[in-house]
Motif scaffolding. Structure first.
Motif, PDB file in Angstrom:
ATOM      1  N   TRP A  18      10.759 -20.208   1.991  1.00 36.41           N
ATOM      2  CA  TRP A  18       9.839 -19.585   1.052  1.00 36.41           C
ATOM      3  C   TRP A  18       8.456 -19.371   1.678  1.00 36.41           C
ATOM      4  CZ3 TRP A  18       5.418 -22.228   0.104  1.00 36.41           C
ATOM      5  CH2 TRP A  18       5.413 -23.626   0.307  1.00 36.41           C
ATOM      6  N   ALA A  19       8.049 -20.284   2.574  1.00 33.23           N
ATOM      7  CA  ALA A  19       6.755 -20.123   3.250  1.00 33.23           C
ATOM      8  C   ALA A  19       6.794 -18.944   4.210  1.00 33.23           C
ATOM      9  CB  ALA A  19       6.390 -21.401   3.994  1.00 33.23           C
ATOM     10  N   LYS A  20       7.906 -18.773   4.897  1.00 36.41           N
ATOM     11  CA  LYS A  20       8.047 -17.619   5.791  1.00 36.41           C
ATOM     12  C   LYS A  20       7.993 -16.317   5.004  1.00 36.41           C
ATOM     13  CE  LYS A  20      10.787 -20.032   9.319  1.00 36.41           C
ATOM     14  NZ  LYS A  20       9.835 -19.838  10.447  1.00 36.41           N
ATOM     15  N   VAL A  21       8.611 -16.305   3.822  1.00 35.25           N
ATOM     16  CA  VAL A  21       8.580 -15.107   2.979  1.00 35.25           C
ATOM     17  C   VAL A  21       7.148 -14.803   2.552  1.00 35.25           C
ATOM     18  CG1 VAL A  21       9.314 -14.134   0.771  1.00 35.25           C
ATOM     19  CG2 VAL A  21      10.960 -15.365   2.205  1.00 35.25           C
ATOM     20  N   LEU A  22       6.414 -15.848   2.156  1.00 37.14           N
ATOM     21  CA  LEU A  22       5.011 -15.649   1.779  1.00 37.14           C
ATOM     22  C   LEU A  22       4.184 -15.138   2.957  1.00 37.14           C
ATOM     23  CD1 LEU A  22       4.232 -18.753  -0.471  1.00 37.14           C
ATOM     24  CD2 LEU A  22       4.606 -16.379  -1.181  1.00 37.14           C
ATOM     25  N   GLY A  23       4.524 -15.620   4.153  1.00 39.34           N
ATOM     26  CA  GLY A  23       3.816 -15.145   5.341  1.00 39.34           C
ATOM     27  C   GLY A  23       3.996 -13.660   5.567  1.00 39.34           C
ATOM     28  N   VAL A  24       5.176 -13.137   5.225  1.00 39.63           N
ATOM     29  CA  VAL A  24       5.433 -11.704   5.369  1.00 39.63           C
ATOM     30  C   VAL A  24       4.797 -10.924   4.222  1.00 39.63           C
ATOM     31  CG1 VAL A  24       7.241  -9.953   5.410  1.00 39.63           C
ATOM     32  CG2 VAL A  24       7.569 -12.095   6.656  1.00 39.63           C
ATOM     33  N   LEU A  25       4.837 -11.475   3.009  1.00 37.44           N
ATOM     34  CA  LEU A  25       4.318 -10.759   1.840  1.00 37.44           C
ATOM     35  C   LEU A  25       2.792 -10.676   1.829  1.00 37.44           C
ATOM     36  CD1 LEU A  25       6.608 -12.071  -1.064  1.00 37.44           C
ATOM     37  CD2 LEU A  25       6.677  -9.841   0.082  1.00 37.44           C
ATOM     38  N   TYR A  26       2.135 -11.672   2.410  1.00 37.01           N
ATOM     39  CA  TYR A  26       0.674 -11.695   2.338  1.00 37.01           C
ATOM     40  C   TYR A  26       0.023 -10.470   2.972  1.00 37.01           C
ATOM     41  CZ  TYR A  26      -4.130 -13.142   3.207  1.00 37.01           C
ATOM     42  OH  TYR A  26      -5.502 -13.176   3.281  1.00 37.01           O
ATOM     43  N   PRO A  27       0.311 -10.101   4.226  1.00 33.01           N
ATOM     44  CA  PRO A  27      -0.316  -8.885   4.780  1.00 33.01           C
ATOM     45  C   PRO A  27       0.144  -7.612   4.083  1.00 33.01           C
ATOM     46  CG  PRO A  27       1.282  -9.782   6.320  1.00 33.01           C
ATOM     47  CD  PRO A  27       1.112 -10.801   5.247  1.00 33.01           C
ATOM     48  N   ALA A  28       1.402  -7.578   3.614  1.00 28.62           N
ATOM     49  CA  ALA A  28       1.869  -6.390   2.891  1.00 28.62           C
ATOM     50  C   ALA A  28       1.095  -6.207   1.595  1.00 28.62           C
ATOM     51  CB  ALA A  28       3.368  -6.517   2.612  1.00 28.62           C
ATOM     52  N   THR A  29       0.860  -7.301   0.875  1.00 31.31           N
ATOM     53  CA  THR A  29       0.070  -7.228  -0.358  1.00 31.31           C
ATOM     54  C   THR A  29      -1.369  -6.853  -0.064  1.00 31.31           C
ATOM     55  OG1 THR A  29       1.490  -8.945  -1.312  1.00 31.31           O
ATOM     56  CG2 THR A  29      -0.590  -8.497  -2.432  1.00 31.31           C
ATOM     57  N   THR A  30      -1.903  -7.396   1.019  1.00 28.21           N
ATOM     58  CA  THR A  30      -3.280  -7.068   1.406  1.00 28.21           C
ATOM     59  C   THR A  30      -3.423  -5.579   1.694  1.00 28.21           C
ATOM     60  OG1 THR A  30      -3.599  -9.285   2.324  1.00 28.21           O
ATOM     61  CG2 THR A  30      -5.121  -7.569   3.049  1.00 28.21           C
ATOM     62  N   LEU A  31      -2.445  -4.995   2.336  1.00 28.19           N
ATOM     63  CA  LEU A  31      -2.485  -3.559   2.606  1.00 28.19           C
ATOM     64  C   LEU A  31      -2.562  -2.765   1.307  1.00 28.19           C
ATOM     65  CD1 LEU A  31      -2.303  -1.168   4.576  1.00 28.19           C
ATOM     66  CD2 LEU A  31       0.201  -1.386   4.458  1.00 28.19           C
ATOM     67  N   LEU A  32      -1.756  -3.151   0.327  1.00 26.10           N
ATOM     68  CA  LEU A  32      -1.799  -2.474  -0.968  1.00 26.10           C
ATOM     69  C   LEU A  32      -3.161  -2.639  -1.630  1.00 26.10           C
ATOM     70  CD1 LEU A  32      -0.448  -0.977  -3.319  1.00 26.10           C
ATOM     71  CD2 LEU A  32       0.408  -3.202  -4.123  1.00 26.10           C
ATOM     72  N   VAL A  33      -3.743  -3.829  -1.519  1.00 25.03           N
ATOM     73  CA  VAL A  33      -5.020  -4.113  -2.174  1.00 25.03           C
ATOM     74  C   VAL A  33      -6.154  -3.286  -1.562  1.00 25.03           C
ATOM     75  CG1 VAL A  33      -6.794  -5.890  -2.465  1.00 25.03           C
ATOM     76  CG2 VAL A  33      -4.403  -6.405  -2.997  1.00 25.03           C
ATOM     77  N   ILE A  34      -6.228  -3.220  -0.237  1.00 23.98           N
ATOM     78  CA  ILE A  34      -7.349  -2.503   0.376  1.00 23.98           C
ATOM     79  C   ILE A  34      -7.285  -1.010   0.080  1.00 23.98           C
ATOM     80  CG2 ILE A  34      -7.535  -4.219   2.210  1.00 23.98           C
ATOM     81  CD1 ILE A  34      -6.289  -2.155   4.119  1.00 23.98           C
ATOM     82  N   VAL A  35      -6.087  -0.482  -0.137  1.00 28.20           N
ATOM     83  CA  VAL A  35      -5.940   0.939  -0.470  1.00 28.20           C
ATOM     84  C   VAL A  35      -6.197   1.164  -1.951  1.00 28.20           C
ATOM     85  CG1 VAL A  35      -4.304   2.859  -0.595  1.00 28.20           C
ATOM     86  CG2 VAL A  35      -4.390   1.418   1.449  1.00 28.20           C
ATOM     87  N   ALA A  36      -5.646   0.298  -2.810  1.00 24.91           N
ATOM     88  CA  ALA A  36      -5.799   0.472  -4.254  1.00 24.91           C
ATOM     89  C   ALA A  36      -7.252   0.353  -4.687  1.00 24.91           C
ATOM     90  CB  ALA A  36      -4.946  -0.549  -4.995  1.00 24.91           C
ATOM     91  N   THR A  37      -8.033  -0.497  -4.019  1.00 19.34           N
ATOM     92  CA  THR A  37      -9.446  -0.650  -4.365  1.00 19.34           C
ATOM     93  C   THR A  37     -10.332   0.383  -3.678  1.00 19.34           C
ATOM     94  OG1 THR A  37      -9.666  -2.282  -2.586  1.00 19.34           O
ATOM     95  CG2 THR A  37      -9.206  -3.129  -4.808  1.00 19.34           C
ATOM     96  N   ALA A  38      -9.727   1.294  -2.907  1.00 18.80           N
ATOM     97  CA  ALA A  38     -10.449   2.383  -2.229  1.00 18.80           C
ATOM     98  C   ALA A  38     -11.464   1.864  -1.223  1.00 18.80           C
ATOM     99  CB  ALA A  38     -11.131   3.311  -3.243  1.00 18.80           C
ATOM    100  N   ASN A  39     -11.167   0.715  -0.627  1.00 20.58           N
ATOM    101  CA  ASN A  39     -12.047   0.174   0.408  1.00 20.58           C
ATOM    102  C   ASN A  39     -11.638   0.604   1.811  1.00 20.58           C
ATOM    103  OD1 ASN A  39     -14.189  -1.724  -0.671  1.00 20.58           O
ATOM    104  ND2 ASN A  39     -12.401  -2.481  -1.783  1.00 20.58           N
ATOM    105  N   HIS A  40     -10.400   1.081   1.982  1.00 21.04           N
ATOM    106  CA  HIS A  40      -9.924   1.449   3.310  1.00 21.04           C
ATOM    107  C   HIS A  40      -8.897   2.573   3.229  1.00 21.04           C
ATOM    108  CE1 HIS A  40     -11.789  -1.746   5.688  1.00 21.04           C
ATOM    109  NE2 HIS A  40     -11.495  -2.582   4.696  1.00 21.04           N
ATOM    110  N   PHE A  41      -8.795   3.310   4.341  1.00 25.14           N
ATOM    111  CA  PHE A  41      -7.701   4.254   4.556  1.00 25.14           C
ATOM    112  C   PHE A  41      -6.533   3.511   5.201  1.00 25.14           C
ATOM    113  CE2 PHE A  41     -11.588   6.831   4.847  1.00 25.14           C
ATOM    114  CZ  PHE A  41     -11.302   7.857   3.951  1.00 25.14           C
ATOM    115  N   TRP A  42      -5.371   4.156   5.193  1.00 26.40           N
ATOM    116  CA  TRP A  42      -4.238   3.606   5.926  1.00 26.40           C
ATOM    117  C   TRP A  42      -4.584   3.404   7.404  1.00 26.40           C
ATOM    118  CZ3 TRP A  42      -1.091   1.778   2.576  1.00 26.40           C
ATOM    119  CH2 TRP A  42      -0.663   2.492   1.466  1.00 26.40           C
TER     120      TRP A  42
END
Length: 300
Positions: free
Chosen positions: A231-255
């Motif tokens: 479960w920790a390994k899964v969280l390790g993979v999900l964390y940067p993926a979620t961060t990517l969604l957050v930085i785009v959704a908040t309009a703070n960054h481009f892809w």
């Protein structure tokens, strides 16, 4: 003739003795030179050998490094015209590549208030909390790998400063006429250092590269490689993926800001590998302490 003979003999003795003297000097110098080189090489190897980190030094190093990073990042001149021009160019490139969906994601998430407010706080807090948490976990559970992982993180952050200076870039939310929503201003949350009252103390045109991505992928790779529970390994993979969604959704960054963060991270791990000759997860988990071990002898 006697005097001439003596001079000749003395001269021949002098001439004959000088090459012997020269040859005798080299063997004395060469071992000394080899010894000095060996000492320098041993000293370098000692520096490159992982050792147990010292808590006080690590706390001081992280505090000073982050203060320096923030100072340099915010000291970069805010080149508004160049930053907006670069943002327009990035937006056109993404349209040409068919990946310019940031505005769609921004508007879709913004329509769900609880979700976008949560993302604002995610953007503001987890960037620091998770990174510090991973460093603390490495320090306690993987001291032999801590220094190499920390060097990769520091080198990543250091090269990012060059990006902020050489390529000023406005985030999507500051582009005029494109219709992006600044979710922090709209919903009254403090999800960005570059919005609201904090905008005056933060460089708003330092979007390239995204260190939210650089740091989160560093955390994800370390967790996925070293954590034992699945479960920790899964969280390790999900964390940067979620961060990517957050930085785009908040309009703070481009892809493409995220791509810049990944390139900086690749440089950071390359520096760490060049120094330690291994990636962090390939180094021993534990290192011997500097204290001498006590010799146990049987009692008579």
């Amino acid at each position: 003739m006697g005097e001439a003979t003596v001079r000749t003999l003395e001269g021949s003795r002098t001439a004959a003795s000088s090459p012997i003297g020269e040859r005798s000097d080299h063997p004395a110098e060469e071992p000394r030179t080899r010894s000095e080189r060996s000492e320098r090489w041993d000293r370098l190897n000692r520096w490159r050998t992982p050792r147990r980190p010292r808590l006080w030094f690590e706390i001081l190093l992280i505090a000073v490094s982050y203060w320096t990073y923030s100072l340099v990042r915010n000291a970069v001149p805010e080149q508004k015209r160049a930053a907006l021009s670069n943002a327009d160019w990035i937006w056109r490139v993404e349209h040409a590549l068919g990946i310019a969906v940031e505005k769609t994601v921004n508007h879709a998430v913004n329509s769900v208030e609880w979700l976008i407010v949560g993302m604002n706080y995610y953007y503001a807090t987890l960037h620091f909390i998770v990174t510090i948490g991973v460093l603390v976990w490495l320090y306690r559970a993987h001291p032999g790998r801590y220094a190499a992982a920390r060097l990769a993180l520091f080198a990543t952050t250091g090269v990012a400063l060059l990006g902020y200076y050489l390529y000023p870039l406005a985030p999507p939310r500051l582009m005029s006429g494109e219709g992006f929503v600044d979710t922090v201003l709209v919903h009254g949350t403090w999800g960005s250092m570059a919005s609201g009252n904090l905008a005056s103390v933060s460089n708003q045109y330092a979007a390239m590269p995204s260190m939210h991505i650089g740091w989160s992928v560093w955390c994800g790779l370390i967790i996925a490689a070293l954590a034992r529970p699945p479960w920790a390994k899964v969280l390790g993979v999900l964390y940067p993926a979620t961060t990517l969604l957050v930085i785009v959704a908040t309009a703070n960054h481009f892809w493409l800001d995220a791509v810049g963060g990944l390139l900086c991270l690749a440089f950071g791990f390359a520096v760490s590998f060049a120094w330690y000759a291994h990636l962090p997860h390939r180094l021993p988990r534990h290192v011997p302490t500097d204290e001498p071990e006590l010799e146990l002898r049987p009692v008579a």
